[in-house]
Design an enzyme around this catalytic site. Structure first.
Site, short mmCIF file in Angstrom:
data_model
loop_
_atom_site.label_atom_id
_atom_site.label_comp_id
_atom_site.label_asym_id
_atom_site.label_seq_id
_atom_site.Cartn_x
_atom_site.Cartn_y
_atom_site.Cartn_z
N THR A 1 0.81 -1.22 0.00
CA THR A 1 0.00 0.00 0.00
C THR A 1 0.84 1.27 0.00
O THR A 1 0.51 2.24 -0.68
CB THR A 1 -0.94 0.00 1.23
OG1 THR A 1 -1.71 -1.20 1.21
CG2 THR A 1 -1.87 1.19 1.20
N CYS A 2 1.93 1.28 0.75
CA CYS A 2 2.72 2.51 0.91
C CYS A 2 3.26 3.03 -0.42
O CYS A 2 3.43 4.24 -0.59
CB CYS A 2 3.87 2.27 1.88
SG CYS A 2 3.35 1.85 3.56
#
Length: 311
Positions: free
Chosen positions: A279-280
């Protein structure tokens, strides 16, 4: 609570007024609209039928469906052939049908003009909505005032200190007076991003980076593009939450999403496998599903996953 007991004698279309807390010129436009809606609906053919306010235990409650509720509402509110005493009897006999199928009278709830917080974290056990509100019982005759005072406390007076603290803190970062140059919609867009994300084929192809097994011309990536285009608004929000950690896009949409959404082919993954993400860095690992239907089903199932199992 507004849905709870909106049946009350406020005014009638024939000039009879009983318990309204508002001036007549406030209520007349509402009455006119209500009657216009009524005359256009199937309720008209039921208008002359007498209605019992309470049914026996072997039947359903008066609140069992919308048609019956509207029939009673209009008959009690607007039929001046019913005496004030009879109207009061009908109102007093009304019951609330709970989700468990129980019929409960308003008085049985033992409500008073107080607000009871949902947690001890607020630091108080109750707040009086009126002076000496804890000794004033909520009845069908003062229910509307109770609802208005309760909503006002929850949405305004009860959070005034918190809203002031937020305003003061925000003002230290960015002077609020400078926001007057923008409309409310523009300010919301700048601060919160696009709450209803939208994109087209050109956006996806231009601002999404297929890598490691996918290219802009590969069938698997083009199926992915078609799946994104076919998503509903809520599905798009869920997809963004899954891949980026945020359900909205920045102003400008995908073109201003950084880092770019990267899609790579997930190796050693069959039809039964699910996508996974980092996600990051907005990094989606997507199996090369044979059809768009399977891809959408697996992708939407993955968006419902909580935690880090698919990271």
């Amino acid at each position: 609570m507004a849905v709870f007991y909106r049946i009350a004698i406020q005014s009638s279309i024939y000039g009879c007024r009983s318990m309204s807390m508002f001036p007549q010129h406030y209520g007349d436009p509402l009455k006119k609209k209500d009657m216009e809606d009524l005359n256009k609906s199937e309720l008209t053919k039921f208008y002359h039928i007498p209605i019992k306010a309470a049914l026996n235990n072997h039947s359903d409650t008066v609140f069992s469906d919308e048609i019956k509720l509207k029939m009673i509402n209009y008959i009690i509110d607007f039929d001046c052939s019913i005496s004030l005493e009879r109207k009061q009897e009908l109102i007093n006999d009304l019951k609330l049908c709970t989700k468990n199928g129980l019929e409960v009278a308003l008085e049985d709830l033992a409500l008073t003009f107080t607000y009871l917080p949902s947690s001890s974290i607020y630091g108080y056990t109750q707040a009086e909505l009126l002076p000496n509100g804890s000794s004033i019982n909520v009845t069908i005759n003062n229910l509307e005032a109770y609802c208005e005072l309760l909503l006002n406390f929850i949405l305004q007076d009860g959070i005034a200190k918190q809203m002031k603290a937020f305003s003061d803190g925000f003002n230290e970062v960015f002077p609020l007076k400078k926001l007057t140059a923008f409309s409310a919609a523009e300010a919301r867009l700048m601060i919160c991003g696009e709450q209803y994300p939208h994109w087209n084929r050109e956006d996806i192809i231009s601002y999404t980076e297929p890598k490691l097994g996918y290219s802009k011309d590969s069938p698997g990536f083009l199926r992915f593009v078609n799946v994104l285009l076919g998503m509903s608004g809520n599905e798009r929000k869920a997809f963004l939450q899954f891949t980026t950690g945020c359900s909205s896009l920045p102003p400008g949409g995908l073109s201003n999403l950084h880092p770019r959404l990267t899609v790579v082919r997930k190796v050693d993954a069959g039809v039964g496998s699910y996508p996974s993400v980092n996600t990051c860095v907005h990094y989606l690992k997507l199996p090369d599903y044979p059809t768009e239907k399977i891809m959408k089903e697996r992708l939407l199932t993955a968006t419902k996953e909580k935690g880090f199992h698919l990271n």
